[in-house]
Design an enzyme around this catalytic site. Structure first.
Site, mmCIF file in Angstrom:
data_model
loop_
_atom_site.group_PDB
_atom_site.id
_atom_site.type_symbol
_atom_site.label_atom_id
_atom_site.label_comp_id
_atom_site.label_asym_id
_atom_site.label_seq_id
_atom_site.Cartn_x
_atom_site.Cartn_y
_atom_site.Cartn_z
ATOM 1 C CG HIS A 1 -1.636 -1.080 1.643
ATOM 2 N ND1 HIS A 1 -2.991 -1.125 1.486
ATOM 3 C CD2 HIS A 1 -1.294 -2.278 2.197
ATOM 4 C CE1 HIS A 1 -3.461 -2.290 1.925
ATOM 5 N NE2 HIS A 1 -2.451 -2.997 2.358
ATOM 6 C CE1 TYR A 2 -2.114 6.054 -2.515
ATOM 7 C CE2 TYR A 2 -0.832 5.234 -4.364
ATOM 8 C CZ TYR A 2 -1.969 5.841 -3.868
ATOM 9 O OH TYR A 2 -2.955 6.246 -4.722
ATOM 10 C CB THR A 3 0.405 6.147 4.111
ATOM 11 O OG1 THR A 3 1.328 7.150 3.673
ATOM 12 C CG2 THR A 3 1.159 4.975 4.728
ATOM 13 C CD GLU A 5 -1.037 1.361 4.421
ATOM 14 O OE1 GLU A 5 -0.625 2.170 3.561
ATOM 15 O OE2 GLU A 5 -2.240 1.052 4.552
#
Ligand code: ZN
Length: 299
Positions: free
Chosen positions: A76-78, A140
């Site tokens: 994921h990216y945050t 993340e």
């Protein structure tokens, strides 16, 4: 000097007077003591009940019929900065096992122990698996995601340090849980109608080429399919067949022959992953050839 004489004498005594039975008893008790010690250490790492009245025996542990709960690795990216990422991922009802900061340091944050369920994937599906929080490790990465420029999204780069950290961490997790290449995925792969992370700037090809992480197609397969599609002009019009191929690879897709918004979203996230130079949500020969090459290799 005295000590060694005593030792020598007792050795002679043991050899001459000690019966074989005594020797055996001594050997066994030493062995047992050693085993108990080993069990103690082993038991410390086994999660099990601790009862006041009864002991939980590990004499028949481990049984053959078991496997890891973790089957997926999800990236994921945050979409927010580091301090806010820490706050949201530790104090709200979302979390991940690991957080990769964007600072130039050697640190990776552990937020949830790997044997616990982190809340990162939400409503999600891949192949026959649903609700992937149950069966995944979530990572993340601090990255702002994208900004809207006109009608299109401009995505932000990951730093080389972040990618090196992600690579080493993924490699370690994949090896320990024996995660299959096609089960190393982006959030968008498993929730294509809701999510766009980790986005087209996430370097899946680099991770595959340099670290053998995740899935990638063979170039020769790609060209075979590409040429075939170019020679059969009807292939790209057969939406139902294309949808079947997406489903075969793992995407949660309705096979209805409709070239609608839901389908376009799946094509877009697929392109983010495997053809990040152009992600317009339109199945062209290149996109379709990549999908067929992946299915040939893995499915
Ligand atoms: Zn996500």
């Amino acid at each position: 000097m005295k000590k060694s004489i005593v030792f020598f004498l007792s050795l002679v005594l043991m050899m001459s007077c000690g019966t074989s039975k005594q020797k055996k008893v001594k050997y066994n008790s030493e062995n047992e003591a050693k085993q108990t010690e080993e069990n103690k250490t082993k038991d410390e790492y086994i999660k099990k009940a601790e009862l006041s009245k009864y002991t939980i025996s590990t004499n028949h542990f481990p049984a053959v019929g078991q496997n890891e709960r973790v089957r997926f690795l999800i990236l994921h990216y945050t979409a927010i900065d580091y301090p806010l990422s820490v706050k949201v991922l530790t104090q709200k009802e979302v979390s991940a096992h690991y957080l990769i900061p964007n600072a130039e340091n050697d640190s990776i944050d552990l937020l949830v122990a790997e044997d616990k369920r982190a809340w990162h994937a939400g409503v999600s599906k891949w192949g026959k698996f649903e609700n992937l929080n149950d069966t995944s490790i979530g990572i993340e990465i601090v990255n702002k995601g994208y900004e809207k420029v006109g009608n299109s999204n401009t995505y932000f780069d990951y730093t080389p340090t972040q990618i090196k950290k992600v690579a080493q961490l993924c490699k370690d997790i994949i090896e320990r849980y024996k995660i299959e290449p096609t089960y190393v995925l982006g959030h968008s792969d498993v929730a294509p109608q809701r999510k766009l992370d980790p986005g087209p700037k996430f370097p899946w090809k680099k991770l595959y080429d340099e670290y053998e992480i995740g899935a990638w197609y063979e170039v020769q397969d790609f060209y075979l399919f590409y040429n075939s599609i170019m020679n059969n002009s009807t292939d790209l019009g057969n939406i139902e067949e294309i949808q079947k191929q997406f489903k075969k690879y793992g995407y949660d897709i309705e096979v209805n022959g409709e070239n609608n918004e839901a389908f376009k979203k799946i094509v877009t996230v697929f392109q983010h992953h495997f053809r990040p130079e152009k992600y317009d949500g339109i199945v062209d020969a290149e996109t379709y050839a990549i999908l067929l090459a992946l299915n040939k290799k893995y499915k």
